[in-house]
Design an enzyme around this catalytic site. Structure first.
Site, mmCIF file in Angstrom:
data_model
loop_
_atom_site.group_PDB
_atom_site.id
_atom_site.type_symbol
_atom_site.label_atom_id
_atom_site.label_comp_id
_atom_site.label_asym_id
_atom_site.label_seq_id
_atom_site.Cartn_x
_atom_site.Cartn_y
_atom_site.Cartn_z
ATOM 1 N N CYS A 124 33.201 30.137 58.454
ATOM 2 C CA CYS A 124 32.525 28.996 59.107
ATOM 3 C C CYS A 124 32.473 27.750 58.214
ATOM 4 O O CYS A 124 32.730 26.629 58.673
ATOM 5 C CB CYS A 124 31.117 29.413 59.521
ATOM 6 N N HIS A 139 25.476 24.602 59.835
ATOM 7 C CA HIS A 139 25.740 24.522 58.394
ATOM 8 C C HIS A 139 25.909 23.055 57.992
ATOM 9 O O HIS A 139 26.542 22.271 58.710
ATOM 10 C CB HIS A 139 27.056 25.230 58.042
#
Ligand code: A2P
Length: 332
Positions: free
Chosen positions: A129, A241
């Site tokens: 990710c 994130h």
């Protein structure tokens, strides 16, 4: 043509997002097969106008499957991805099991979509990710000025560690609210109101997660000379994130040039303007959305021609499920 799609790990944080993403993007699914462990067999998951019943993953799960999206961890992928490929499915694997295998393409559709077309093992890997959002933001800059060195610090959400991690963070917050001592089982220490490094150790003092950023970035951008200096930490955010990225190039790049490139970059939403508190890309706003948000594009104060950026994306969407479904779209 419509496809028979299997989702392995359908009950997990990423698996559930895969089902939602297939639906949202109207991927042509003729049949959806939801697979998970024996624990979840019989459970119903919403899909389309109704629901799909979860089946236990087994060696015969893949007969007549065209595309198998895997997100059930590396050991499940190591064992079952070759079985699915042998049965005739194209595997798109979200785990780390196959990413660095030279026979397996590692694909971010905004960066190297053509790589998905050469897959000798029938397996395509979905990157980590943190790597995905970083390379989406850096690809246009790399094309213009060739990246020499990246220093990246991540601020990673708990959903990247799975559903159980999110539940533990929420339980810890409730315990703290009641004045009780929070319990840590999934995390190695208290996650609520804290910052942790919670990945397995890698080599040379780096975590495995940090080394993924190094190796995957080089593979996706096709440049083994890029130096990546990573630090990964987990923050008490549920989804989204964030990354602070310092990047040096072979030819100097100004912030204005970079903004022009980023404005036109696929999958990127650029936040421009003077520094203003609270106006930068934030994980809370990025959650449940598709783009990679780039902001705070600044010339470095000490290294001429280098830039600093702030990059935020939904780790379950662009960082996992959306990227996997976009790879499937490349194949249709
Ligand atoms: P289950 O819900 O039955 O345990 P997360 O990353 O959110 O923890 O989700 C992991 C996913 O991988 C879940 O869907 C989980 O299913 C699935 N999974 C874990 N281990 C296995 C296994 N051995 N076989 C099949 N699915 C598995």
């Amino acid at each position: 043509m419509s496809k028979v799609v299997a989702v392995v790990g359908a009950t997990g944080a990423v698996g559930r997002e895969m089902l939602r993403t297939l639906e949202r993007r109207r991927f042509p699914v003729s049949k959806l097969i939801a697979l998970a462990s024996a624990r979840s067999a019989g459970q119903k998951l919403p899909f389309g106008d109704g629901a799909v019943e979860v089946q236990e993953l087994g060696p015969s799960s893949f007969a007549s499957v065209d595309i198998a999206l895997f997100s059930a961890g590396a050991s499940v992928s190591r064992e079952y991805a070759p079985i699915a490929a042998k049965a005739g499915a194209v595997v798109i694997d979200n785990s780390s099991a196959w990413r660095m295998d030279p026979s397996v393409p590692l694909v971010v559709p905004e960066v190297n979509p053509e790589a998905a077309l050469t897959r000798p093992l029938g397996i395509i890997a979905n990157p980590n990710c943190s790597t995905i959002q970083m390379v989406v933001a850096l690809k246009p800059l790399h094309d213009a000025a060739r990246i020499k060195h990246i220093v990246v610090s991540t601020y990673q959400a708990t959903s990247g560690k799975g559903q159980a991690a999110v539940e533990e963070l929420q339980a810890q917050l409730v315990s703290i609210g009641r004045g009780e001592q929070p319990e840590a089982r999934v995390f190695p220490a208290q996650m609520a109101m804290n910052v942790l490094s919670d990945w397995k150790p890698g080599e040379l003092g780096y975590s495995e997660e940090e080394l993924k950023l190094v190796n995957e970035t080089r593979k996706i951008l096709g440049d083994p000379e890029i130096v990546v200096t990573p630090t990964c930490v987990r923050v008490p955010v549920v989804t989204g994130h964030s990354e602070s990225i310092h990047v040096q190039f072979h030819r100097p790049l100004t912030a204005a040039e970079a903004c022009e490139l980023l404005r036109a970059a696929p999958g990127v939403v650029l936040t421009e303007g003077e520094y203003a508190p609270g106006k930068e890309p934030q994980p809370l706003a990025a959650a449940d959305t598709d783009p990679v948000y780039v902001g705070r594009v600044r010339a470095d104060l000490g290294v001429p021609g280098a830039l600093n950026l702030w990059v935020v994306a939904d780790n379950l969407r662009k960082g996992a499920a959306l990227n996997a479904v976009q790879i499937a779209e490349v194949l249709t």
